[in-house]
Design a protein around this motif. Structure first.
Motif, short mmCIF file in Angstrom:
data_model
loop_
_atom_site.label_atom_id
_atom_site.label_comp_id
_atom_site.label_asym_id
_atom_site.label_seq_id
_atom_site.Cartn_x
_atom_site.Cartn_y
_atom_site.Cartn_z
N VAL A 74 0.85 -1.19 0.00
CA VAL A 74 0.00 0.00 0.00
C VAL A 74 0.88 1.24 0.00
N ALA A 75 0.27 2.38 -0.26
CA ALA A 75 0.95 3.67 -0.20
C ALA A 75 0.09 4.63 0.60
N SER A 76 0.74 5.62 1.18
CA SER A 76 -0.01 6.64 1.90
C SER A 76 -0.55 7.67 0.91
N ALA A 77 -1.23 8.67 1.44
CA ALA A 77 -1.78 9.73 0.61
C ALA A 77 -0.73 10.73 0.16
N ASP A 89 0.74 14.62 7.98
CA ASP A 89 -0.66 14.17 8.05
C ASP A 89 -1.01 13.25 6.90
N LEU A 90 -0.46 13.50 5.70
CA LEU A 90 -0.77 12.64 4.56
C LEU A 90 -0.13 11.26 4.71
N ALA A 95 -3.70 6.02 0.67
CA ALA A 95 -4.01 6.66 -0.60
C ALA A 95 -5.45 6.38 -0.97
N GLY A 96 -6.08 7.35 -1.62
CA GLY A 96 -7.48 7.18 -2.00
C GLY A 96 -7.68 5.96 -2.89
N GLY A 97 -8.75 5.24 -2.64
CA GLY A 97 -9.07 4.06 -3.44
C GLY A 97 -8.38 2.79 -2.98
N PRO A 142 -1.59 -11.36 6.12
CA PRO A 142 -0.42 -11.21 5.25
C PRO A 142 0.30 -9.89 5.58
N PRO A 143 1.63 -9.90 5.63
CA PRO A 143 2.35 -8.65 5.93
C PRO A 143 2.07 -7.59 4.88
N VAL A 144 2.08 -6.35 5.32
CA VAL A 144 1.79 -5.21 4.45
C VAL A 144 3.03 -4.33 4.37
N VAL A 145 3.48 -4.04 3.17
CA VAL A 145 4.59 -3.11 2.94
C VAL A 145 3.98 -1.77 2.56
N ALA A 146 4.34 -0.72 3.30
CA ALA A 146 3.74 0.60 3.10
C ALA A 146 4.82 1.63 2.77
N THR A 147 4.57 2.43 1.74
CA THR A 147 5.53 3.46 1.34
C THR A 147 5.00 4.86 1.68
#
Length: 249
Positions: A74-77, A89-90, A95-97, A142-147
């Motif tokens: 996933v990615a942040s906003a 804050d973002l 991220a949207g959607g 499942p592990p989540v990788v976030a950027t």
């Protein structure tokens, strides 16, 4: 001064014992009214390493290979690194959607780049492997990788996955003595709006100079067990592990 002469001078220095016991910058000496040249060069190299740690992108594909099995990304906003640094804050919002499949697991684990992608890339998979060995009886999503992620992004991820608790393994702000320090944040009953006082943190996971994976995993596993019994994390949950003296916390 020659290298041999410098070695002899440092060998006679009573501060050398202290310097050998810490990564902190202590007793650097002086040359006239300034630092010795080699200490100045060490400082500049450490500063460059800290800047590189902040700005170097996370190699998501490599982390996925190191983790093995099913991995969610996933990615942040925050759309890019510059925005991420300017708008914390973002970094706390998905991220949207973004959609995640509900897992209904006891625990979600998020590997977030944070302020040192290098830290999560080098230490995240190893720490997660150590944690899995200690979490018998826990079901893991499942592990989540976030950027472009901040700690609080884990709240949204944990809620979307339907997890009872979330662990965020995140690169900590680099310093002049550590550019690859990994932090672990535990939040029970994750959902957007949680505040920092509702989390527990295990910091400075970076063998061989900080906590080993085994040491960190032991502490985190104990905190998770206590959080499940208490139904809460943060200030309500005290770390009473062997690393603390009696009555501390």
């Amino acid at each position: 001064m020659s290298e041999d002469g410098l070695a002899r001078a440092e060998g006679d220095d009573p501060w050398s014992v202290l310097r050998s016991a810490t990564r902190a910058r202590v007793a650097l000496g002086r040359a006239g009214d300034a630092l010795p040249t080699h200490r100045e060069l060490e400082f500049r190299a450490a500063h460059a390493a800290a800047r590189d740690a902040v700005h170097s992108p996370l190699d998501v594909d490599r982390v996925r290979v190191d983790l093995g099995g099913e991995v969610l990304v996933v990615a942040s906003a925050a759309p890019d690194r510059a925005t991420y640094l300017q708008r914390p804050d973002l970094g706390r919002q998905l991220a949207g959607g973004t959609t995640l499949p509900p897992a209904g697991a006891d625990l979600a684990v998020v590997l977030a780049d944070g302020l040192s992608p290098r830290a999560v890339q080098e230490h995240g998979p190893g720490l997660l492997a150590a944690l899995r060995e200690r979490l018998g009886g826990w079901s893991l999503a499942p592990p989540v990788v976030a950027t472009q992620a901040r700690v609080a992004l884990g709240d949204a991820v944990g809620e979307a996955l339907g997890a009872r608790a979330v662990l965020v393994l995140i690169g900590e702000r680099p310093g002049l003595s550590s550019a690859d320090s990994l932090g672990v944040y535990l939040t029970w009953d994750p959902r957007p709006g949680r505040v920092d006082s509702e989390r527990n943190c295990v910091s400075n996971v970076r063998p061989p100079h900080g906590l080993s994976y085994a040491q960190a995993a032991d502490t985190v596993a104990a905190l998770l067990t206590a959080a499940r019994e208490l139904g809460a994390s943060g200030v309500a949950l005290k770390d009473e592990g062997p690393a603390l003296p009696p009555g501390a916390g």
